[in-house]
Scaffold this motif. Structure first.
Motif, PDB file in Angstrom:
ATOM      1  N   PRO A 115       0.871  -1.140  -0.036  1.00 42.92           N
ATOM      2  CA  PRO A 115       0.033   0.082   0.166  1.00 42.92           C
ATOM      3  C   PRO A 115       0.848   1.261  -0.294  1.00 42.92           C
ATOM      4  CG  PRO A 115       0.132  -1.033   2.218  1.00 42.92           C
ATOM      5  CD  PRO A 115       0.705  -2.009   1.352  1.00 42.92           C
ATOM      6  N   ASN A 116       0.300   2.369  -0.637  1.00 38.87           N
ATOM      7  CA  ASN A 116       0.851   3.633  -0.702  1.00 38.87           C
ATOM      8  C   ASN A 116       1.468   4.083   0.845  1.00 38.87           C
ATOM      9  OD1 ASN A 116       0.113   3.452  -3.170  1.00 38.87           O
ATOM     10  ND2 ASN A 116      -0.770   5.589  -3.245  1.00 38.87           N
ATOM     11  N   ASN A 117       0.859   3.779   1.914  1.00 41.75           N
ATOM     12  CA  ASN A 117       1.339   4.370   3.014  1.00 41.75           C
ATOM     13  C   ASN A 117       2.238   3.073   3.934  1.00 41.75           C
ATOM     14  OD1 ASN A 117      -0.878   2.634   3.850  1.00 41.75           O
ATOM     15  ND2 ASN A 117      -1.940   4.167   5.126  1.00 41.75           N
ATOM     16  N   ASN A 118       2.443   2.286   3.397  1.00 38.85           N
ATOM     17  CA  ASN A 118       2.967   1.126   4.034  1.00 38.85           C
ATOM     18  C   ASN A 118       3.941   0.317   2.907  1.00 38.85           C
ATOM     19  OD1 ASN A 118       3.724  -0.462   6.147  1.00 38.85           O
ATOM     20  ND2 ASN A 118       2.168  -1.677   6.086  1.00 38.85           N
ATOM     21  N   GLY A 119       5.046   0.947   2.620  1.00 39.95           N
ATOM     22  CA  GLY A 119       6.112   0.278   1.611  1.00 39.95           C
ATOM     23  C   GLY A 119       5.923   0.776   0.370  1.00 39.95           C
ATOM     24  N   GLY A 120       4.734   0.911  -0.096  1.00 28.02           N
ATOM     25  CA  GLY A 120       4.836   1.385  -1.535  1.00 28.02           C
ATOM     26  C   GLY A 120       4.852   2.900  -1.644  1.00 28.02           C
ATOM     27  N   TRP A 121       6.026   3.355  -1.302  1.00 31.79           N
ATOM     28  CA  TRP A 121       6.437   4.701  -1.018  1.00 31.79           C
ATOM     29  C   TRP A 121       6.603   5.492  -2.456  1.00 31.79           C
ATOM     30  CZ3 TRP A 121       5.206   4.738   3.727  1.00 31.79           C
ATOM     31  CH2 TRP A 121       5.728   3.955   4.497  1.00 31.79           C
ATOM     32  N   CYS A 122       6.922   4.665  -3.474  1.00 30.42           N
ATOM     33  CA  CYS A 122       7.090   5.414  -4.755  1.00 30.42           C
ATOM     34  C   CYS A 122       5.798   5.201  -5.605  1.00 30.42           C
ATOM     35  CB  CYS A 122       8.239   4.867  -5.696  1.00 30.42           C
ATOM     36  SG  CYS A 122       9.579   5.325  -4.634  1.00 30.42           S
ATOM     37  N   ASN A 123       4.871   4.751  -5.149  1.00 27.81           N
ATOM     38  CA  ASN A 123       3.543   4.369  -5.887  1.00 27.81           C
ATOM     39  C   ASN A 123       2.772   5.911  -6.198  1.00 27.81           C
ATOM     40  OD1 ASN A 123       3.959   1.813  -5.392  1.00 27.81           O
ATOM     41  ND2 ASN A 123       2.270   1.499  -3.898  1.00 27.81           N
ATOM     42  N   PRO A 124       2.167   5.922  -7.382  1.00 27.82           N
ATOM     43  CA  PRO A 124       1.262   7.194  -7.505  1.00 27.82           C
ATOM     44  C   PRO A 124       0.108   7.300  -6.444  1.00 27.82           C
ATOM     45  CG  PRO A 124       1.737   5.997  -9.520  1.00 27.82           C
ATOM     46  CD  PRO A 124       2.238   4.866  -8.448  1.00 27.82           C
ATOM     47  N   PRO A 125      -0.136   8.468  -6.203  1.00 25.72           N
ATOM     48  CA  PRO A 125       0.509   9.899  -6.593  1.00 25.72           C
ATOM     49  C   PRO A 125       1.508  10.468  -5.722  1.00 25.72           C
ATOM     50  CG  PRO A 125      -1.425  10.097  -5.657  1.00 25.72           C
ATOM     51  CD  PRO A 125      -1.338   8.643  -5.391  1.00 25.72           C
ATOM     52  N   ARG A 126       2.361   9.663  -5.005  1.00 28.01           N
ATOM     53  CA  ARG A 126       3.150  10.116  -3.974  1.00 28.01           C
ATOM     54  C   ARG A 126       4.422  10.868  -4.585  1.00 28.01           C
ATOM     55  NH1 ARG A 126       2.883   7.804   1.415  1.00 28.01           N
ATOM     56  NH2 ARG A 126       5.117   8.290   1.676  1.00 28.01           N
ATOM     57  N   PRO A 127       4.729  12.033  -4.273  1.00 31.85           N
ATOM     58  CA  PRO A 127       6.145  12.523  -4.702  1.00 31.85           C
ATOM     59  C   PRO A 127       7.102  12.055  -3.667  1.00 31.85           C
ATOM     60  CG  PRO A 127       4.583  14.107  -3.454  1.00 31.85           C
ATOM     61  CD  PRO A 127       3.578  12.853  -3.455  1.00 31.85           C
ATOM     62  N   HIS A 128       7.787  11.265  -4.043  1.00 33.07           N
ATOM     63  CA  HIS A 128       9.081  10.586  -3.011  1.00 33.07           C
ATOM     64  C   HIS A 128      10.360  10.640  -3.670  1.00 33.07           C
ATOM     65  CE1 HIS A 128       9.935   7.789  -0.052  1.00 33.07           C
ATOM     66  NE2 HIS A 128      10.821   7.140  -0.851  1.00 33.07           N
ATOM     67  N   PHE A 129      11.312  10.677  -2.820  1.00 30.82           N
ATOM     68  CA  PHE A 129      12.794  10.687  -3.244  1.00 30.82           C
ATOM     69  C   PHE A 129      13.395   9.316  -2.659  1.00 30.82           C
ATOM     70  CE2 PHE A 129      11.063  14.904  -3.093  1.00 30.82           C
ATOM     71  CZ  PHE A 129      11.796  15.483  -4.593  1.00 30.82           C
ATOM     72  N   ASP A 130      13.726   8.556  -3.219  1.00 34.57           N
ATOM     73  CA  ASP A 130      14.715   7.573  -2.721  1.00 34.57           C
ATOM     74  C   ASP A 130      16.340   7.906  -3.030  1.00 34.57           C
ATOM     75  OD1 ASP A 130      15.382   5.245  -1.490  1.00 34.57           O
ATOM     76  OD2 ASP A 130      14.915   3.753  -3.425  1.00 34.57           O
ATOM     77  N   MET A 131      16.669   8.650  -1.909  1.00 32.17           N
ATOM     78  CA  MET A 131      18.090   9.283  -1.984  1.00 32.17           C
ATOM     79  C   MET A 131      19.060   8.322  -1.765  1.00 32.17           C
ATOM     80  SD  MET A 131      16.733  12.570   0.157  1.00 32.17           S
ATOM     81  CE  MET A 131      18.330  13.456   0.330  1.00 32.17           C
TER      82      MET A 131
END
Length: 256
Positions: A115-131
């Protein structure tokens, strides 16, 4: 945005301005950030923009893979983002007063199994940076793993000129355009051989642009337009003796 965040970001922008760093826009955006690639960032090499060895390409360890909503199918490759941990949301996981500017060099793909809020950090529509880990550690505490951030796109600063790496074979050229300052990303590219007119290239993937012409044995010039709208001409930047796989650096660089 609440009063505490407005005050903190306004103060931070004032400090940046005093130090000569001008944000590209007045408003900050909310997102999240994780890290990958190991302590030496060796796991960040390559990537969906095609820059290869990020040390050799001039990007170093201040890089990030963008979620698809930010990556924009590769059109965001090379863009720069100023990021700071949102201390108003999670002060215990932030390095107070710290910020870092990263270059977009990779895609963080969606993970539809989570899920977007539990591990699916890069799922749309989330703006996310895997730095890259060294970049993330400049603003976050390792134990947190993921932190809320405030970010905005900013002007890129590069050492030296725009670089052109000519890959491909025979009548197929795949030109990697890298080390781009200003907006950091490229809108269009054209090439001119010693005995041809200007030929418009099509973006193949990431920061790679494709041409289907017989250009071997000819000096090459490039016209590059940034997403900021500036066009530069690198005349005869590639000499006639070029071979596939070689990189050439121009003496031109974008200012916006």
């Amino acid at each position: 945005m609440d009063t505490a965040i407005v005050f903190a970001t306004s103060l931070f922008i004032a400090v940046l301005a005093a130090a000569g760093f001008a944000p590209a826009q007045a408003d900050w955006n909310k997102g999240t950030a994780t890290f990958y690639g190991g302590a030496d960032a060796s796991g960040t090499m390559g990537g969906a923009c095609g820059y290869g060895n990020l040390y050799a390409a001039g990007y170093g360890t201040n890089t990030a893979a963008l979620s698809s909503v930010l990556f924009n199918d590769g059109w965001s490759c090379g863009q720069c983002y100023l990021i700071m941990c949102d201390g108003a949301a999670t002060p215990q996981w932030c390095r107070a007063g710290a910020a870092v500017t990263v270059t977009a060099t990779n895609l963080c793909p969606p993970n539809w199994a989570l899920p977007n809020n539990n591990g699916g950090w890069c799922n749309p529509p989330r703006p996310h940076f895997d730095m890259a880990e060294p970049a993330w550690l400049q603003i976050g505490i390792y134990k947190a793993g993921i932190i809320p951030v405030l970010y905005q796109q900013v002007k890129c600063w590069r050492q030296g000129g725009i670089r052109f790496t000519v890959g491909g074979f025979n009548f197929f050229e795949l030109v990697l355009v890298s080390n781009v300052a200003g907006s950091g990303s490229v809108r269009s590219v054209s090439v001119k051989g010693g005995s041809t007119g200007w030929i418009t290239l099509n973006r193949n993937w990431g920061a790679n642009w494709q041409c289907n012409s017989g250009l071997v044995g000819q000096p090459l010039s490039f016209a590059v337009t940034s997403t900021g709208g500036q066009t530069l001409y690198a005349y005869n930047v590639v000499p006639s003796w070029w071979t596939f796989g070689m990189t050439f650096t121009s003496n031109q660089q974008f200012s916006y």
